[in-house]
Each structure stands twice: as C-alpha cells, then as structure tokens.
Enzyme design. Structure first.
Site, PDB file in Angstrom:
ATOM      1  CB  SER A  35      -0.958   0.004   1.189  1.00 20.48           C
ATOM      2  OG  SER A  35      -1.930  -0.984   1.007  1.00 20.48           O
ATOM      3  CB  THR A  86      -4.836  -4.863   6.258  1.00 18.79           C
ATOM      4  OG1 THR A  86      -4.955  -6.131   5.645  1.00 18.79           O
ATOM      5  CG2 THR A  86      -3.447  -4.706   6.851  1.00 18.79           C
ATOM      6  CE  LYS A  90      -9.595  -4.998   5.157  1.00 21.12           C
ATOM      7  NZ  LYS A  90      -9.924  -5.517   3.827  1.00 21.12           N
ATOM      8  CB  ALA A 152     -18.342 -17.639   3.930  1.00 20.10           C
ATOM      9  N   GLY A 154     -14.366 -11.974   5.192  1.00 17.36           N
ATOM     10  CA  GLY A 154     -14.602 -10.534   5.084  1.00 17.36           C
ATOM     11  C   GLY A 154     -14.696 -10.052   3.647  1.00 17.36           C
ATOM     12  CB  ALA A 155     -12.584 -10.663   0.670  1.00 17.47           C
ATOM     13  CG  MET A 247     -11.528 -10.611  -4.542  1.00 19.34           C
ATOM     14  SD  MET A 247     -12.145 -10.214  -2.900  1.00 19.34           S
ATOM     15  CE  MET A 247     -13.869  -9.990  -3.278  1.00 19.34           C
TER      16      MET A 247
HETATM   17  P1  NDP Z   1     -10.793 -14.690   5.359  1.00 22.18           P
HETATM   18  O1  NDP Z   1      -9.699 -15.373   6.105  1.00 22.18           O
HETATM   19  O2  NDP Z   1     -11.790 -13.870   6.114  1.00 22.18           O
HETATM   20  O3  NDP Z   1     -11.630 -15.809   4.537  1.00 22.18           O
HETATM   21  C1  NDP Z   1     -10.941 -16.817   3.858  1.00 22.18           C
HETATM   22  C2  NDP Z   1     -11.927 -17.574   2.960  1.00 22.18           C
HETATM   23  O4  NDP Z   1     -11.152 -18.500   2.197  1.00 22.18           O
HETATM   24  C3  NDP Z   1     -12.976 -18.394   3.701  1.00 22.18           C
HETATM   25  O5  NDP Z   1     -14.167 -18.405   2.978  1.00 22.18           O
HETATM   26  C4  NDP Z   1     -12.351 -19.793   3.707  1.00 22.18           C
HETATM   27  O6  NDP Z   1     -13.293 -20.839   3.770  1.00 22.18           O
HETATM   28  C5  NDP Z   1     -11.699 -19.817   2.351  1.00 22.18           C
HETATM   29  N1  NDP Z   1     -10.645 -20.817   2.293  1.00 22.18           N
HETATM   30  C6  NDP Z   1      -9.446 -20.784   2.903  1.00 22.18           C
HETATM   31  N2  NDP Z   1      -8.746 -21.906   2.615  1.00 22.18           N
HETATM   32  C7  NDP Z   1      -9.540 -22.653   1.802  1.00 22.18           C
HETATM   33  C8  NDP Z   1      -9.380 -23.929   1.191  1.00 22.18           C
HETATM   34  N3  NDP Z   1      -8.263 -24.673   1.350  1.00 22.18           N
HETATM   35  N4  NDP Z   1     -10.405 -24.385   0.415  1.00 22.18           N
HETATM   36  C9  NDP Z   1     -11.527 -23.662   0.237  1.00 22.18           C
HETATM   37  N5  NDP Z   1     -11.740 -22.447   0.824  1.00 22.18           N
HETATM   38  C10 NDP Z   1     -10.754 -21.955   1.599  1.00 22.18           C
HETATM   39  O7  NDP Z   1     -10.071 -13.830   4.229  1.00 22.18           O
HETATM   40  P2  NDP Z   1     -10.584 -12.507   3.508  1.00 22.18           P
HETATM   41  O8  NDP Z   1     -12.041 -12.659   3.257  1.00 22.18           O
HETATM   42  O9  NDP Z   1     -10.108 -11.323   4.232  1.00 22.18           O
HETATM   43  O10 NDP Z   1      -9.746 -12.550   2.137  1.00 22.18           O
HETATM   44  C11 NDP Z   1     -10.005 -13.539   1.158  1.00 22.18           C
HETATM   45  C12 NDP Z   1      -9.094 -13.352  -0.037  1.00 22.18           C
HETATM   46  O11 NDP Z   1      -9.356 -12.116  -0.693  1.00 22.18           O
HETATM   47  C13 NDP Z   1      -7.603 -13.340   0.327  1.00 22.18           C
HETATM   48  O12 NDP Z   1      -6.930 -14.076  -0.628  1.00 22.18           O
HETATM   49  C14 NDP Z   1      -7.225 -11.874   0.218  1.00 22.18           C
HETATM   50  O13 NDP Z   1      -5.872 -11.732  -0.137  1.00 22.18           O
HETATM   51  C15 NDP Z   1      -8.142 -11.404  -0.899  1.00 22.18           C
HETATM   52  N6  NDP Z   1      -8.435  -9.972  -0.838  1.00 22.18           N
HETATM   53  C16 NDP Z   1      -8.043  -9.185  -1.888  1.00 22.18           C
HETATM   54  C17 NDP Z   1      -8.298  -7.837  -1.873  1.00 22.18           C
HETATM   55  C18 NDP Z   1      -7.871  -6.983  -3.025  1.00 22.18           C
HETATM   56  O14 NDP Z   1      -7.858  -5.757  -2.893  1.00 22.18           O
HETATM   57  N7  NDP Z   1      -7.527  -7.556  -4.160  1.00 22.18           N
HETATM   58  C19 NDP Z   1      -8.989  -7.196  -0.732  1.00 22.18           C
HETATM   59  C20 NDP Z   1      -9.385  -8.124   0.310  1.00 22.18           C
HETATM   60  C21 NDP Z   1      -9.095  -9.453   0.243  1.00 22.18           C
HETATM   61  P3  NDP Z   1     -13.669 -21.560   5.170  1.00 22.18           P
HETATM   62  O15 NDP Z   1     -14.678 -20.646   5.807  1.00 22.18           O
HETATM   63  O16 NDP Z   1     -14.208 -22.860   4.748  1.00 22.18           O
HETATM   64  O17 NDP Z   1     -12.386 -21.647   5.964  1.00 22.18           O
END
Ligand code: NDP
Length: 308
Positions: A35, A86, A90, A152, A154-155, A247
């Site tokens: 950033s 971040t 958040k 499911a 935050g993103a 993303m």
């Molecule tokens: P969270 O940790 O809140 O959520 C992670 C998600 O990924 C959950 O739904 C989780 O599922 C799933 N997940 C993790 N591992 C696996 C797996 N092995 N198989 C299937 N599903 C999996 O993260 P965020 O919501 O904060 O971020 C998610 C992604 O978005 C990240 O990669 C982040 O880098 C990206 N992002 C990009 C942004 C951008 O500006 N480009 C901004 C914000 C985020 P479960 O509930 O089953 O564990």
C-alpha cells in the site's frame, strides 16, 4: 528485504522530524503490504499539481490487535488524518469508532478511517474497488451480471454487500465451511431480502447457473495465495462467456485463472481491486480526484521488485 514497517513505539520522533500529514496502513503482519508504494506514487503526482499536498506521506505501521485501541488516538495526536486497516483490524475496530457509514455497516467491516477532529469515522472502499476493478478488467457492471461469489470471509461479505447494494437481483454464495456460510447469510439476511442470497457448497455448483450467459465468478477465498493451491471451484459446464475475477493478485495467475484462460473465459486478478480501493481511500482523505494510473505503476513496480 522489503522496507520494515514502523513500530508504534517509535512513531513520535519519526513523525516530528517529517512534518506533514500522515496517512498509514495498520496491520499485523504488515511487512508484506505494498500500500505505501501505491499511495506514495499517487501522492507524488498530487503534490506536483498542488503544493497543499507537499509533505503528505503514507506509512505502514505494525499494530497488533491488543495495541489498536491505544494506537488510534495516539496516531491522531501525531498528525495522522487517514488510516487503512488490514488483518486483524477490519472488524474489531468497529466499537472504537465515532461513526460508521452505511456501506461499511453492510460490509460488517471498515478499511478506511477518516479523522474529523472529534474521532475516527469508518468507511469501506473494498466493495467500490471490486466494482471498479471488475468493470475495468472484464467490462461488466455488477448489476447486469449473475454473480457467483466463492468464500464467506470478510472479502466475500464486502463483495456480496456491494452487489446487493448495487441492485443485483440475487447473488450465489459458496463456501467450504457451511457453518461459516450460514453465519454470513444470517448477517446479510438482516440487512437485505434473504431471497436475494442463495448458498451452495464449493464442491457442488448450483445447476441453475450452468446455462447463464452473463455469469461473473468472483473468488474471495484465500485458496490460490500459495503457488501450488488448487482452484476453489470446477468451472466445467459453465458457458465460455463466463467472466472470472480472482481477488488474489499475487501470484498473478492462480489455478482458477489458469483454468478460466484455458476455457476461453475472460478473467482478471485482484490487482485492480487493490488499486481502486486505495484510490478511493485517498480521494476520501484528500477531497481530490485520484488517478489510478500512478497507483497501478507503483503496485507493478512493488510486485516486480519485492525485495527493495
Ligand atoms: P478470510 O480469512 O476472512 O476468509 C478466507 C476464505 O477463504 C474463507 O471463505 C475460507 O473458507 C476460504 N478458504 C481458505 N482456505 C480454503 C481452502 N483450502 N479451500 C476452500 N476455501 C478456503 O479472508 P478474507 O475474506 O479477508 O480474504 C479472502 C481473499 O481475498 C484473500 O486471498 C485476500 O488476499 C483477498 N483480498 C483481496 C483484496 C484486493 O484488494 N484484491 C482485498 C481483500 C481481500 P472456510 O470458511 O471454509 O475456511
């Protein structure tokens, strides 16, 4: 090695030696964040046009969950006027804020803080960044598309809320953990008509989407962050007119994006989302339109030279 983050305990002397307006991203861990490269590139451009922005700068500061409550008033005292948040702040920041706008409330999270003399107010620019990124890279408007969101966390919540706020008739939301999926749909169901949110398990795409021609698949899981991660979903059976937005931007091509490319689907990674959410934050803080091109340049340079 990437430039190390500032530590909250070292900030006083640092700031007073460098007068100006402070902006910063807070997180833990934070050393990986690019950033500062995005914002400082845009600030350089702004200050070349308008001297009022001379001395504005954007730092990355390591702040742990337990430090956040003390850090926010201290940063205001030191002259920081805008903050990005971040991991892990958040959601946890919400009770510390003077106000939170409607979009951020729908997203259940805040990524942008604005200081207005009496306290910090919270906004969320992630949904905006996604909308702009998808439009720029894939030429689609959320409200004209059928949307399938993977994840499911935050993103995923920010993406779903943005789609529903924009007027998408319905959004399909799929996750690995069905408990977490149910928690998210309950939370969103309190804010939006629940019939607009359909859920599915990641291993089982809803059959009714297979014939859709205007489908947009958005990956909001973290599966793909590691080079060897498999795709979170099987795209077979979907129309080749399906567009796919991941993303994740590093690595630049995840297994999902590779699969989409092989199937002739238009696809893009999350760099545009990152840049547009950052540009929107900077617009909020400066009150000026921010061109995203300097930020894209800063981001690409940071990614090409991760060790500088
Ligand atoms: P969270 O940790 O809140 O959520 C992670 C998600 O990924 C959950 O739904 C989780 O599922 C799933 N997940 C993790 N591992 C696996 C797996 N092995 N198989 C299937 N599903 C999996 O993260 P965020 O919501 O904060 O971020 C998610 C992604 O978005 C990240 O990669 C982040 O880098 C990206 N992002 C990009 C942004 C951008 O500006 N480009 C901004 C914000 C985020 P479960 O509930 O089953 O564990």
């Amino acid at each position: 090695m990437p430039e190390p983050p500032l530590l909250i305990k070292d900030l006083g002397p640092f700031f007073h030696e460098n007068e100006g307006v402070g902006l910063a991203v807070l997180g833990d861990p934070i050393s990986h964040s690019i950033s500062p490269q995005l914002h400082n590139a845009a600030l350089k451009e702004l200050s070349a046009k308008d001297k009022a922005f001379k001395g504005w700068r954007y730092d990355k500061i390591e702040v742990s969950a337990s430090q956040l409550g003390d850090a926010l008033p201290s940063l205001a005292e030191l002259g920081y006027r805008g903050i990005n948040l971040t991991i892990p702040h958040k959601v946890e920041v919400l009770p510390l804020l003077k106000s939170v706008d409607e979009e951020a409330l729908a997203m259940g999270a805040v990524n942008t803080l604005v200081w207005d003399d009496n306290g910090w107010s919270g906004r969320n620019t992630d949904g905006y960044g996604l909308e702009k990124g998808v439009h720029q890279d894939l030429g689609v408007r959320l409200q004209d598309s059928s949307i399938l969101i993977l994840g499911a966390g935050g993103a995923a919540r920010a993406a779903t809320a943005q789609c529903l706020l924009r007027g998408c008739e319905k959004v399909w939301l799929g996750n690995r953990s069905l408990d977490r999926l149910a928690g998210l749909t309950d939370a969103l169901g309190n804010l939006f008509e629940s019939h607009r949110i359909r859920t599915f398990s990641l291993s089982d795409l809803p059959p009714e989407i297979k014939s859709l021609k205007d489908l947009l698949v958005i990956n909001a899981t973290s599966l793909g962050l590691r080079q060897k991660d498999p795709s979170p979903v099987d795209l077979s059976g979907l129309s080749s007119s399906t567009r796919v937005y991941d993303m994740i931007y590093n690595p630049p091509e995840t297994a999902l994006l590779k699969d989409a490319r092989h199937r002739g689907m238009r696809s893009a990674n999350g760099l545009s989302m990152l840049v547009h959410q950052a540009a929107r934050s900077l617009e909020i803080w400066t009150g000026e339109p921010v061109s995203s091109s300097a930020m894209f340049k800063g981001a690409r340079e940071a990614m090409a030279h991760p060790d500088e």
